[in-house]
Design a protein around this motif. Structure first.
Motif, PDB file in Angstrom:
ATOM      1  N   ALA A   1    -187.187  50.209 -28.110  1.00  0.00           N
ATOM      2  CA  ALA A   1    -187.127  51.358 -29.199  1.00  0.00           C
ATOM      3  C   ALA A   1    -185.919  52.153 -29.123  1.00  0.00           C
ATOM      4  CB  ALA A   1    -188.435  52.353 -28.831  1.00  0.00           C
ATOM      5  N   LEU A   2    -185.162  52.307 -28.079  1.00  0.00           N
ATOM      6  CA  LEU A   2    -183.988  52.812 -27.772  1.00  0.00           C
ATOM      7  C   LEU A   2    -182.944  52.307 -28.669  1.00  0.00           C
ATOM      8  CD1 LEU A   2    -182.107  55.124 -26.455  1.00  0.00           C
ATOM      9  CD2 LEU A   2    -181.597  53.414 -24.567  1.00  0.00           C
ATOM     10  N   ALA A   3    -182.650  50.895 -28.889  1.00  0.00           N
ATOM     11  CA  ALA A   3    -181.963  50.127 -30.030  1.00  0.00           C
ATOM     12  C   ALA A   3    -181.793  50.956 -31.168  1.00  0.00           C
ATOM     13  CB  ALA A   3    -182.101  48.942 -29.832  1.00  0.00           C
ATOM     14  N   LEU A   4    -183.081  51.121 -31.762  1.00  0.00           N
ATOM     15  CA  LEU A   4    -183.158  51.699 -32.929  1.00  0.00           C
ATOM     16  C   LEU A   4    -182.513  53.133 -32.879  1.00  0.00           C
ATOM     17  CD1 LEU A   4    -186.799  50.413 -33.982  1.00  0.00           C
ATOM     18  CD2 LEU A   4    -184.697  49.307 -34.114  1.00  0.00           C
ATOM     19  N   LYS A   5    -182.525  53.987 -32.121  1.00  0.00           N
ATOM     20  CA  LYS A   5    -182.249  55.176 -32.133  1.00  0.00           C
ATOM     21  C   LYS A   5    -180.499  55.106 -31.940  1.00  0.00           C
ATOM     22  CE  LYS A   5    -185.924  57.807 -29.788  1.00  0.00           C
ATOM     23  NZ  LYS A   5    -186.368  58.628 -28.670  1.00  0.00           N
ATOM     24  N   VAL A   6    -180.211  54.464 -31.028  1.00  0.00           N
ATOM     25  CA  VAL A   6    -178.714  54.243 -30.851  1.00  0.00           C
ATOM     26  C   VAL A   6    -177.777  53.569 -31.859  1.00  0.00           C
ATOM     27  CG1 VAL A   6    -177.033  53.248 -29.188  1.00  0.00           C
ATOM     28  CG2 VAL A   6    -179.079  54.075 -28.268  1.00  0.00           C
ATOM     29  N   LEU A   7    -178.228  52.717 -32.489  1.00  0.00           N
ATOM     30  CA  LEU A   7    -177.703  51.948 -33.707  1.00  0.00           C
ATOM     31  C   LEU A   7    -178.223  52.378 -35.041  1.00  0.00           C
ATOM     32  CD1 LEU A   7    -178.171  48.547 -32.026  1.00  0.00           C
ATOM     33  CD2 LEU A   7    -176.160  49.828 -31.972  1.00  0.00           C
ATOM     34  N   ASP A   8    -179.240  53.247 -34.903  1.00  0.00           N
ATOM     35  CA  ASP A   8    -179.515  53.907 -36.251  1.00  0.00           C
ATOM     36  C   ASP A   8    -179.725  52.771 -37.154  1.00  0.00           C
ATOM     37  OD1 ASP A   8    -178.042  56.208 -38.694  1.00  0.00           O
ATOM     38  OD2 ASP A   8    -180.272  56.080 -37.917  1.00  0.00           O
ATOM     39  N   LEU A   9    -180.738  51.877 -37.196  1.00  0.00           N
ATOM     40  CA  LEU A   9    -181.015  50.765 -37.822  1.00  0.00           C
ATOM     41  C   LEU A   9    -182.491  50.730 -37.927  1.00  0.00           C
ATOM     42  CD1 LEU A   9    -178.828  47.850 -36.506  1.00  0.00           C
ATOM     43  CD2 LEU A   9    -178.576  49.107 -38.382  1.00  0.00           C
ATOM     44  N   PRO A  10    -182.928  50.375 -39.089  1.00  0.00           N
ATOM     45  CA  PRO A  10    -184.499  50.244 -39.157  1.00  0.00           C
ATOM     46  C   PRO A  10    -185.014  48.995 -38.774  1.00  0.00           C
ATOM     47  CG  PRO A  10    -183.539  49.555 -41.296  1.00  0.00           C
ATOM     48  CD  PRO A  10    -182.436  50.335 -40.317  1.00  0.00           C
ATOM     49  N   LEU A  11    -186.217  48.896 -38.310  1.00  0.00           N
ATOM     50  CA  LEU A  11    -186.895  48.009 -37.489  1.00  0.00           C
ATOM     51  C   LEU A  11    -186.657  46.706 -38.232  1.00  0.00           C
ATOM     52  CD1 LEU A  11    -188.589  46.898 -35.070  1.00  0.00           C
ATOM     53  CD2 LEU A  11    -190.616  47.577 -36.161  1.00  0.00           C
ATOM     54  N   SER A  12    -186.905  46.646 -39.438  1.00  0.00           N
ATOM     55  CA  SER A  12    -186.856  45.269 -40.286  1.00  0.00           C
ATOM     56  C   SER A  12    -185.329  44.670 -40.317  1.00  0.00           C
ATOM     57  CB  SER A  12    -187.260  45.429 -41.588  1.00  0.00           C
ATOM     58  OG  SER A  12    -186.497  46.612 -42.149  1.00  0.00           O
ATOM     59  N   THR A  13    -184.361  45.582 -40.021  1.00  0.00           N
ATOM     60  CA  THR A  13    -182.903  45.043 -39.999  1.00  0.00           C
ATOM     61  C   THR A  13    -182.764  44.594 -38.825  1.00  0.00           C
ATOM     62  OG1 THR A  13    -182.249  46.714 -41.798  1.00  0.00           O
ATOM     63  CG2 THR A  13    -180.771  45.841 -40.534  1.00  0.00           C
ATOM     64  N   TRP A  14    -183.418  45.386 -37.733  1.00  0.00           N
ATOM     65  CA  TRP A  14    -183.000  45.006 -36.219  1.00  0.00           C
ATOM     66  C   TRP A  14    -183.738  43.755 -36.081  1.00  0.00           C
ATOM     67  CZ3 TRP A  14    -180.029  45.242 -32.561  1.00  0.00           C
ATOM     68  CH2 TRP A  14    -180.201  44.958 -31.046  1.00  0.00           C
ATOM     69  N   SER A  15    -184.951  43.487 -36.494  1.00  0.00           N
ATOM     70  CA  SER A  15    -185.515  42.237 -36.067  1.00  0.00           C
ATOM     71  C   SER A  15    -184.811  41.010 -36.859  1.00  0.00           C
ATOM     72  CB  SER A  15    -187.076  42.329 -36.640  1.00  0.00           C
ATOM     73  OG  SER A  15    -187.915  43.484 -36.095  1.00  0.00           O
ATOM     74  N   THR A  16    -184.479  41.322 -38.157  1.00  0.00           N
ATOM     75  CA  THR A  16    -183.695  40.109 -38.821  1.00  0.00           C
ATOM     76  C   THR A  16    -182.461  39.927 -38.117  1.00  0.00           C
ATOM     77  OG1 THR A  16    -184.696  40.850 -40.740  1.00  0.00           O
ATOM     78  CG2 THR A  16    -182.750  39.575 -41.032  1.00  0.00           C
ATOM     79  N   LEU A  17    -181.762  40.821 -37.546  1.00  0.00           N
ATOM     80  CA  LEU A  17    -180.411  40.577 -36.986  1.00  0.00           C
ATOM     81  C   LEU A  17    -180.630  39.814 -35.652  1.00  0.00           C
ATOM     82  CD1 LEU A  17    -177.499  43.117 -36.581  1.00  0.00           C
ATOM     83  CD2 LEU A  17    -178.474  41.995 -34.567  1.00  0.00           C
ATOM     84  N   LEU A  18    -181.662  40.058 -34.744  1.00  0.00           N
ATOM     85  CA  LEU A  18    -181.836  39.478 -33.602  1.00  0.00           C
ATOM     86  C   LEU A  18    -182.178  37.843 -33.885  1.00  0.00           C
ATOM     87  CD1 LEU A  18    -184.067  42.084 -31.735  1.00  0.00           C
ATOM     88  CD2 LEU A  18    -181.600  41.301 -31.229  1.00  0.00           C
ATOM     89  N   THR A  19    -183.110  37.646 -34.908  1.00  0.00           N
ATOM     90  CA  THR A  19    -183.393  36.252 -35.134  1.00  0.00           C
ATOM     91  C   THR A  19    -182.271  35.487 -35.796  1.00  0.00           C
ATOM     92  OG1 THR A  19    -185.828  37.087 -35.994  1.00  0.00           O
ATOM     93  CG2 THR A  19    -184.908  35.185 -36.637  1.00  0.00           C
ATOM     94  N   VAL A  20    -181.204  36.183 -36.625  1.00  0.00           N
ATOM     95  CA  VAL A  20    -180.147  35.414 -36.986  1.00  0.00           C
ATOM     96  C   VAL A  20    -179.261  35.035 -35.823  1.00  0.00           C
ATOM     97  CG1 VAL A  20    -178.286  35.506 -38.765  1.00  0.00           C
ATOM     98  CG2 VAL A  20    -180.472  36.185 -39.434  1.00  0.00           C
ATOM     99  N   VAL A  21    -178.914  36.131 -35.156  1.00  0.00           N
ATOM    100  CA  VAL A  21    -177.970  35.834 -33.942  1.00  0.00           C
ATOM    101  C   VAL A  21    -178.525  35.189 -32.884  1.00  0.00           C
ATOM    102  CG1 VAL A  21    -176.511  37.259 -32.466  1.00  0.00           C
ATOM    103  CG2 VAL A  21    -176.649  38.066 -34.654  1.00  0.00           C
ATOM    104  N   LEU A  22    -179.919  35.518 -32.505  1.00  0.00           N
ATOM    105  CA  LEU A  22    -180.221  34.794 -31.186  1.00  0.00           C
ATOM    106  C   LEU A  22    -181.114  33.396 -31.464  1.00  0.00           C
ATOM    107  CD1 LEU A  22    -180.991  37.853 -29.037  1.00  0.00           C
ATOM    108  CD2 LEU A  22    -179.009  36.475 -28.816  1.00  0.00           C
ATOM    109  N   GLY A  23    -181.640  33.507 -32.581  1.00  0.00           N
ATOM    110  CA  GLY A  23    -182.329  32.300 -33.159  1.00  0.00           C
ATOM    111  C   GLY A  23    -183.710  32.678 -33.013  1.00  0.00           C
ATOM    112  N   ASN A  24    -184.635  31.980 -34.003  1.00  0.00           N
ATOM    113  CA  ASN A  24    -186.019  32.254 -34.078  1.00  0.00           C
ATOM    114  C   ASN A  24    -186.803  31.741 -32.616  1.00  0.00           C
ATOM    115  OD1 ASN A  24    -188.998  32.032 -34.355  1.00  0.00           O
ATOM    116  ND2 ASN A  24    -188.518  32.038 -36.569  1.00  0.00           N
TER     117      ASN A  24
END
Length: 295
Positions: A209-232
């Motif tokens: 949850a801290l990542a969303l505060k620090v980076l000011d990203l919505p959960l959907s954007t953060w989840s997509t970024l993680l899947t694209v960068v680190l893989g499904n």
């Protein structure tokens, strides 16, 4: 009557500092009256009392005192960003929120507020004493653990930095603000180095949850970024390009063309996924940037 006092009188007439224009009028009058006006003006005193009450709940949420929020607001009120903003109260609220988050992290990390605002510092967990846990240090500290297996599905260490750079360039070319993707990847890199495994890092970051505060990203954007960068991380995608993620692919000698082209055609799904989740310049982001520029 001086020109400044005449302007101040006309500005203040019929206004209320609880409204955006009323706050702007009061701040302009205080600026024209000089630095001592904050100590002597009755409306300035009333404004700070109102702010102390307004942000008290926000301060308590971050385990701080209402006076901490009032001080952060006072610092923001004297900036040009508040005076010239379309909605001065919105800028003040955002400034207070950012300051309280940094102050809360500073208390936990045992460092200064200034250091706690740095992305590379905020990724660390709060300081702990040996007595904070019931179990002995050897039961939980990674220095006393031995990995049962080595994840061979990771990019070679020497190419990790270059792989992160290629990922950042790709995201930036598809509409992501460069500063945003750089900060997000720095956060991901720190967690990946700590876990040593893409799947473990993905799971931990997804729940962070801290990542969303620090980076000011919505959960959907953060989840997509993680899947694209680190893989499904789903087992069905383990040996596929989707499962490997961009970081692994760039780290194993694939270039931008290899990543973006599937067969003879452009990988439209990947492009749409990255471009579609790119954060836009919302009013909140504009206010934050204006405040950061003013300070």
């Amino acid at each position: 009557m001086s020109i400044d006092s005449g302007i101040s009188t006309r500005i203040r007439t019929g206004t209320d500092f609880k409204s955006p224009e009323g706050l702007r009028a009061l701040l302009l009058e205080l600026r024209l009256a000089g630095p001592e006006a904050w100590r002597q003006d009755d409306d300035a005193f009333a404004l700070m009392a109102y702010i102390n009450d307004k942000y008290a709940a926000l301060a308590v949420k971050h385990q701080l005192r209402p006076e901490d929020a009032a001080y952060a607001a006072f610092e923001a009120l004297r900036s040009d960003a508040v005076l010239t903003a379309d909605d001065p109260w919105a800028v003040v609220t955002q400034a207070v929120r950012i300051s309280l988050i940094a102050e809360e992290r500073a208390d936990g990390l045992l460092c200064s507020n200034h250091q706690a605002r740095r992305t590379e510092v905020m990724v660390h967990h709060d300081a702990e004493r040996f007595s904070d846990r019931d179990n002995p240090l050897t039961d939980y500290h990674p220095a006393f653990s031995i990995s049962a297996e080595v994840d061979t599905d990771e990019a070679p260490p020497g190419k990790a930095t270059q792989a992160f750079r290629e990922v950042a360039r790709l995201f930036a070319s598809l509409g992501w603000p460069r500063a945003t993707i750089d900060h997000a990847l720095t956060y991901v890199e720190a967690r990946l180095m700590a876990s040593g495994n893409r799947v473990t890092a993905h799971e931990g970051l997804r729940r962070d949850a801290l990542a969303l505060k620090v980076l000011d990203l919505p959960l959907s954007t953060w989840s997509t970024l993680l899947t694209v960068v680190l893989g499904n991380p789903h087992p069905d995608y383990e040996h596929t390009k989707t499962g490997h993620g961009l970081l692994y692919r760039f780290g194993t000698n694939e270039g931008p063309r290899d990543v973006l082209v599937s067969g003879d055609d452009l990988d439209g799904d990947l492009v749409a996924l990255i471009a579609g989740c790119a954060p836009r310049l919302t009013p909140e982001n504009r206010l934050r940037k204006a405040l950061a520029h003013a300070s």
